[in-house]
Scaffold this active site. Structure first.
Site, PDB file in Angstrom:
ATOM      1  N   ASP A   1      28.172  46.870  42.446  1.00  0.00           N
ATOM      2  CA  ASP A   1      28.126  47.619  41.310  1.00  0.00           C
ATOM      3  C   ASP A   1      29.029  49.053  41.574  1.00  0.00           C
ATOM      4  O   ASP A   1      28.684  49.988  40.911  1.00  0.00           O
ATOM      5  CB  ASP A   1      26.788  47.836  40.476  1.00  0.00           C
ATOM      6  CG  ASP A   1      25.945  48.638  41.610  1.00  0.00           C
ATOM      7  OD1 ASP A   1      26.192  48.856  42.761  1.00  0.00           O
ATOM      8  OD2 ASP A   1      24.690  48.587  41.172  1.00  0.00           O
ATOM      9  N   GLU A   2      29.650  49.079  42.701  1.00  0.00           N
ATOM     10  CA  GLU A   2      30.176  50.180  43.079  1.00  0.00           C
ATOM     11  C   GLU A   2      31.770  50.017  43.516  1.00  0.00           C
ATOM     12  O   GLU A   2      31.960  48.769  44.190  1.00  0.00           O
ATOM     13  CB  GLU A   2      29.617  51.021  44.331  1.00  0.00           C
ATOM     14  CG  GLU A   2      27.968  51.228  44.003  1.00  0.00           C
ATOM     15  CD  GLU A   2      27.585  51.919  45.243  1.00  0.00           C
ATOM     16  OE1 GLU A   2      27.793  52.985  45.516  1.00  0.00           O
ATOM     17  OE2 GLU A   2      26.392  51.085  45.707  1.00  0.00           O
TER      18      GLU A   2
ATOM     19  N   ASP B   1      30.247  54.032  39.811  1.00  0.00           N
ATOM     20  CA  ASP B   1      28.672  53.403  40.102  1.00  0.00           C
ATOM     21  C   ASP B   1      28.286  53.022  38.679  1.00  0.00           C
ATOM     22  O   ASP B   1      28.103  53.981  37.713  1.00  0.00           O
ATOM     23  CB  ASP B   1      27.983  54.330  40.594  1.00  0.00           C
ATOM     24  CG  ASP B   1      26.505  53.794  41.370  1.00  0.00           C
ATOM     25  OD1 ASP B   1      26.397  52.581  40.746  1.00  0.00           O
ATOM     26  OD2 ASP B   1      25.974  54.730  42.058  1.00  0.00           O
TER      27      ASP B   1
END
Length: 299
Positions: A155-156, A60
């Site tokens: 974003d992960e 993350d």
């Protein structure tokens, strides 16, 4: 090979059936999928030999949109800033830097409220091409050390390494997590938090607990030891409405939910009760879907 050298399908969490009509999940998986082929074969689980356990990581990126801008202009480091809003200067916060968060500024908050909480707040516009480019660079970086990667949002991502014996699991998983974190930093200059666990959901919770810029390898039998006292809302998929419904049943923490009566929960959560209880105990057998294994998006 097991416990040796380096060796995508959970979308943004959904609410359990008690929730209806809430905000849309965070993130947009489309940005992070590159040119991957969707609708391929069902996700393939890496074989886990007897006496071994899966090694799954959740990456993350920390305050991703803000971190990209700070890296582009180091003079912004340490500033209370947000990325978000529209051309008219209104709208909502997409990402807040950690100095801004100290004032209570959070993603999804209106810019007007953010400015009220943090006078002098710097507001930067979202730069979609830059963010997409950087998310792809992150994906390319992690694929250098782990070919089995499932993008989960902009974003992960989830990563799966070779399984490991239980006696070596924590050390091996932490080593893989630090390797991934280091590769991202070296190749993109961006900070990331990495959680490791035997399943996707506990790995995601571990990365959240490791923020910012940390690593947490959650021992296979350590889920409740770590999270039992946390509010039940820390479980992905347990949103505000679910939290209220659980509170009415006297369930307030992850530990409460882990030992709650299935019969009591069934009246409020229906068919979702089995997964709800399983998640409260740290169980998640959802496989990591590598390139070509993603399901067709639902309409």
């Amino acid at each position: 090979m097991v416990c040796s050298g380096p060796s995508p399908h959970l979308t943004s969490p959904r609410e359990y059936p008690a929730h209806r009509g809430g905000a849309k999940p965070k993130g947009n998986p489309v940005f992070f999928t590159r040119d991957r082929v969707t609708g391929g074969a069902a996700p393939r689980k890496i074989p886990v030999p007897a006496g071994h356990l899966p090694v799954i990581l959740h990456v993350d990126m920390d305050a991703f949109f803000a971190s990209v801008e700070i890296r582009s202009d180091p003079r912004l480091n340490g500033r209370a800033l947000v990325v978000g809003g529209g051309p008219d200067g209104r709208g909502v916060v997409t990402t807040a830097s950690y100095p801004a968060r100290k004032y209570g500024v959070r993603s999804g908050m209106s810019l007007a409220e953010a400015r009220r909480l943090c006078p002098g707040l710097l507001v930067l516009p979202v730069d979609p091409p830059k963010i997409i480019h950087e998310s792809l660079r992150v994906l390319q970086a992690v694929e250098r050390v782990c070919p089995r990667v499932e993008p989960a949002s902009i974003d992960e991502a989830y990563l799966e390494f070779e399984p490991c014996t239980e006696s070596r699991w924590v050390g091996w998983a932490e080593d893989r997590a630090r390797l991934v974190q280091r590769v991202i930093q070296e190749r993109t200059g961006l900070p990331a938090s990495v959680g490791a666990a035997v399943g996707k959901l506990p790995a995601k919770m571990a990365s959240a607990a490791a923020k910012p810029n940390g690593v947490l390898a959650l021992a296979p039998d350590g889920f409740l030891q770590r999270f039992a006292g946390h509010p039940v809302g820390v479980i992905p998929g347990v949103g505000p409405q679910s939290v209220l419904a659980l509170a009415e049943l006297g369930v307030h923490t992850v530990g409460d939910l882990a030992v709650a009566s299935r019969a009591d929960l069934a009246g409020r959560f229906g068919s979702g009760v089995a997964s709800l209880l399983g998640h409260a105990q740290g169980h998640d057998a959802t496989p990591v879907a590598a390139a070509g294994e993603e399901a067709y998006p639902k309409s």
